[in-house]
Design a protein around this motif. Structure first.
Motif, PDB file in Angstrom:
ATOM      1  N   ALA A 315      74.557  46.794 -30.876  1.00  0.00           N
ATOM      2  CA  ALA A 315      75.025  45.683 -30.034  1.00  0.00           C
ATOM      3  C   ALA A 315      73.784  45.118 -29.366  1.00  0.00           C
ATOM      4  O   ALA A 315      72.921  45.881 -28.930  1.00  0.00           O
ATOM      5  N   HIS A 316      73.673  43.790 -29.305  1.00  0.00           N
ATOM      6  CA  HIS A 316      72.479  43.237 -28.655  1.00  0.00           C
ATOM      7  C   HIS A 316      72.696  43.177 -27.149  1.00  0.00           C
ATOM      8  O   HIS A 316      73.766  42.797 -26.684  1.00  0.00           O
ATOM      9  N   TRP A 317      71.659  43.589 -26.403  1.00  0.00           N
ATOM     10  CA  TRP A 317      71.778  43.580 -24.941  1.00  0.00           C
ATOM     11  C   TRP A 317      71.295  42.280 -24.321  1.00  0.00           C
ATOM     12  O   TRP A 317      71.599  41.983 -23.184  1.00  0.00           O
ATOM     13  N   TYR A 341      80.743  38.354 -21.853  1.00  0.00           N
ATOM     14  CA  TYR A 341      81.364  38.618 -23.156  1.00  0.00           C
ATOM     15  C   TYR A 341      80.282  38.821 -24.213  1.00  0.00           C
ATOM     16  O   TYR A 341      80.333  39.749 -25.011  1.00  0.00           O
ATOM     17  N   ASP A 342      79.276  37.923 -24.167  1.00  0.00           N
ATOM     18  CA  ASP A 342      78.191  37.902 -25.162  1.00  0.00           C
ATOM     19  C   ASP A 342      76.907  38.392 -24.524  1.00  0.00           C
ATOM     20  O   ASP A 342      76.162  37.606 -23.971  1.00  0.00           O
ATOM     21  N   ASN A 343      76.518  39.627 -24.509  1.00  0.00           N
ATOM     22  CA  ASN A 343      77.189  40.696 -25.193  1.00  0.00           C
ATOM     23  C   ASN A 343      77.173  41.938 -24.313  1.00  0.00           C
ATOM     24  O   ASN A 343      76.990  43.048 -24.791  1.00  0.00           O
ATOM     25  N   ALA A 344      77.359  41.693 -22.969  1.00  0.00           N
ATOM     26  CA  ALA A 344      77.504  42.848 -22.078  1.00  0.00           C
ATOM     27  C   ALA A 344      78.708  43.664 -22.539  1.00  0.00           C
ATOM     28  O   ALA A 344      78.693  44.899 -22.483  1.00  0.00           O
ATOM     29  N   ALA A 375      66.573  40.522 -28.209  1.00  0.00           N
ATOM     30  CA  ALA A 375      66.201  39.235 -28.809  1.00  0.00           C
ATOM     31  C   ALA A 375      67.084  38.801 -29.980  1.00  0.00           C
ATOM     32  O   ALA A 375      66.611  38.194 -30.932  1.00  0.00           O
ATOM     33  N   GLU A 376      68.386  39.085 -29.883  1.00  0.00           N
ATOM     34  CA  GLU A 376      69.319  38.580 -30.894  1.00  0.00           C
ATOM     35  C   GLU A 376      69.430  37.084 -30.768  1.00  0.00           C
ATOM     36  O   GLU A 376      69.405  36.349 -31.759  1.00  0.00           O
ATOM     37  N   GLU A 377      69.520  36.621 -29.529  1.00  0.00           N
ATOM     38  CA  GLU A 377      69.729  35.190 -29.290  1.00  0.00           C
ATOM     39  C   GLU A 377      68.527  34.370 -29.743  1.00  0.00           C
ATOM     40  O   GLU A 377      68.628  33.179 -29.942  1.00  0.00           O
ATOM     41  N   SER A 378      67.352  34.995 -29.867  1.00  0.00           N
ATOM     42  CA  SER A 378      66.181  34.261 -30.349  1.00  0.00           C
ATOM     43  C   SER A 378      65.969  34.437 -31.842  1.00  0.00           C
ATOM     44  O   SER A 378      64.888  34.171 -32.352  1.00  0.00           O
ATOM     45  N   ILE A 403      78.728  45.273 -32.901  1.00  0.00           N
ATOM     46  CA  ILE A 403      79.701  44.698 -31.962  1.00  0.00           C
ATOM     47  C   ILE A 403      79.026  43.571 -31.196  1.00  0.00           C
ATOM     48  O   ILE A 403      78.040  43.795 -30.498  1.00  0.00           O
ATOM     49  N   ASP A 404      79.529  42.363 -31.361  1.00  0.00           N
ATOM     50  CA  ASP A 404      79.002  41.214 -30.634  1.00  0.00           C
ATOM     51  C   ASP A 404      80.201  40.539 -29.977  1.00  0.00           C
ATOM     52  O   ASP A 404      80.778  39.598 -30.507  1.00  0.00           O
ATOM     53  N   GLY A 405      80.606  41.062 -28.819  1.00  0.00           N
ATOM     54  CA  GLY A 405      81.782  40.554 -28.122  1.00  0.00           C
ATOM     55  C   GLY A 405      82.995  41.437 -28.342  1.00  0.00           C
ATOM     56  O   GLY A 405      83.337  41.773 -29.466  1.00  0.00           O
TER      57      GLY A 405
HETATM   58 ZN   LIG Z   1      76.011  37.644 -29.086  1.00  0.00          ZN
END
Ligand SMILES: [Zn+2]
Length: 546
Positions: A315-317, A341-344, A375-378, A403-405
């Motif tokens: 899961a990306h933090w 939600y994304d992605n706590a 750095a998933e979002e990047s 798990i992303d959400g």
């Molecule tokens: Zn995400």
């Protein structure tokens, strides 16, 4: 008891003479440990303003990594990074291209932002590319489909011009490039990767609203400004210039090279297309400022009795940090991207699953890794770095569950898993759901390519069977229609916005059910003799065979 019939007495008597074996303890993860209360506790901390939107390489990001490492340690999960700690430091290149970039051809120049957007695959402050231009159609080299747009073409040190998306499936081959679904060959990232492998120096993707599925403004906003990437590995081919060009500019360029773009595009949609060298040259000099940063993947492991192989939960933090103030902002405008939600939510969920494995009555056979990637979002950078530098050889990583959400809207009968239709993981999760009177849905929009957009894809690309939890649709209860509307409203209004915040009304009943299913799935993968496999013909089936 007194009323027992003689037959029953006989049965009892037989039972007494042969005592039944003691009941076997339940084997599997301690699913009941996964609870909404503890999930919400983690979520509230991670999505709090103190964590400043969890951007990589910021104090808020460091706080996040620190929190996760401490939680793993408190649970009794061992460090799982390759160097024996909880933290795998990921090098990140941050770069900004100067806006005076132009692409010139004899007789015309194409301006940055208006006609072309460009960035670089190398870390130098000044990158120059000049050479002939070759139109390579869809820019695809797919041996298993016997399709190679580069066959016989010489692109070494040159520019390539490439169409995005997949070629259309012909009438006599309706499943070519998975029909209507988007394959990885259609993704823009693949186009650049293949052009680099072929030795090109620069690559220009031709933008059309239809083929890209988004307007030019999205290209402008996504690929100008600060860009993030992993540093190129030694020996790995890299493009000097990666760019997008408008349809109008591409048509002009083709014409100056003695060709008609539409005619070439039509030819490229058919089997047997040959790359076309244009009779023009192009030149560009890209100036950029770059800096190196680091951010950590946080990794824990529960060693199995066969620790040579493992399953990775991920899961990306990270999220977007704090938005710059803009003129017109209200004084008290919320600029923190809390990413609840994304992605706590997914991050908290993986901690809950870890707890269920810690409290299991038995150790699993294969090891279970819990990876909180950065750095998933990047651009999926943390997971790409982890897959390239895994704690076990990558062919010993038997599956990835991402798990992303997590569903916060109440219980559902369905579960949606991206990638379920690609590998034997699909039937496995389907069987668990069936035992719980639930159903599995695969990717509901395969043409949108969501499978390529979260961290599981970093593993899939290297041949690891992978799935990723997506949004359910079948809510139970009388207010199901209302919940679907709430889900849509989040996607329209709060997704990737400061509005993605924890709300006390969130109901994780369904989310907890999903986590329990995923804990059970990881356990079964760890226990079964065979490794999960991609179905024959899937794009990622071939990778592991090599
Ligand atoms: Zn995400």
């Amino acid at each position: 008891m007194r009323r027992l019939t003689s037959a029953a007495v006989l049965v009892l008597a037989i039972g007494c003479s042969k005592p039944a074996p003691p009941p076997t303890p339940p084997v599997g993860p301690a699913e009941e440990q996964i609870a909404a209360e503890s999930l919400v506790q983690h979520l509230k901390v991670l999505a709090s303003d103190e964590f400043e939107g969890r951007a990589p390489a910021t104090p808020g990001g460091e706080k996040t990594a620190d929190y996760l490492a401490k939680q793993l340690s408190a649970l009794g999960v061992e460090p799982g990074a390759p160097d024996g700690t909880y933290l795998q430091q990921v090098p990140i290149v941050e770069s900004v291209v100067e806006r005076n970039f132009v692409l010139s051809v004899p007789g015309n120049t194409y301006k940055y932002f208006t006609d072309v957007v460009a960035f670089s695959g190398v870390e130098k402050p000044r990158v120059q590319v000049q050479g002939d231009v070759v139109f390579v159609g869809y820019g695809i080299n797919a041996p298993e489909l016997k399709w190679n747009d580069y066959e016989g073409a010489n692109v070494r040190g040159r520019w390539v011009m490439i169409m995005v998306n997949d070629p259309p499936a012909p009438v006599d081959e309706p499943t070519l490039f998975a029909g209507n679904a988007l394959t990885y060959y259609g993704r823009w990232t693949y186009k650049f990767e293949e052009a680099a492998r072929q030795g090109a120096a620069g690559a220009l993707l031709i933008h059309t609203d239809q083929s890209a599925t988004y307007p030019w403004q999205v290209v402008q906003s996504s690929w100008s400004g600060t860009q993030y990437s992993l540093p190129p590995q030694a020996g790995e081919p890299a493009l000097g210039i990666k760019g997008w060009i408008t349809d109008a500019a591409a048509k002009d360029l083709a014409q100056r090279g003695g060709r008609n773009l539409d005619t070439m595009r039509a030819a490229a949609s058919k089997r047997g297309f040959k790359a076309i060298a244009l009779s023009t040259r192009a030149a560009a000099t890209l100036m950029q400022r770059s800096a190196r940063k680091t951010a950590a993947n946080v990794i824990g492991v529960i060693k199995g009795t066969n620790p040579a192989q493992g399953v990775i939960y991920s899961a990306h933090w990270d999220h977007f940090g704090i938005r710059d103030a803009q003129p017109g902002d209200a004084k008290d405008a919320d600029r923190i991207f809390n990413g609840a939600y994304d992605n706590a939510s997914g991050t908290a969920a993986v901690l809950e699953i870890a707890k269920a494995f810690v409290k299991a009555p038995q150790r699993p056979a294969r090891s279970i890794y819990f990876a909180f990637v950065t750095a998933e979002e990047s651009g999926l950078l943390g997971s790409a770095f982890l897959a390239a530098n895994p704690p076990l050889p990558i062919d010993q990583v038997v599956a990835n569950i991402n798990i992303d959400g997590v569903n916060y809207l109440g219980s559902t009968t369905d579960m949606v898993q991206l990638g379920a239709e690609r590998s034997s993981l699909g039937p496995m999760v389907e069987a668990i759901l069936k035992e719980r009177n639930r159903t599995l849905t695969g990717d509901t929009h395969p043409e949108r390519g969501y499978f390529f957009r979260s961290d599981h894809f970093s593993f899939a690309k290297l041949g690891v069977p992978a799935i990723s939890l997506s949004e359910p649709k079948q809510f139970t209860g009388a207010n199901a229609a209302e919940l679907l509307k709430k889900q849509e409203a989040y996607n329209d209004k709060d997704y990737h916005q400061p509005g993605d915040q924890y709300d006390a009304s969130w109901d994780f009943t369904g989310g907890v059910n999903d986590m329990r299913v995923l804990a059970q799935l990881g356990w079964r993968i760890a226990q079964q003799a065979d490794q999960p496999k991609y179905h024959a013909g899937d794009q990622f089936a071939e990778v592991r065979k090599k």
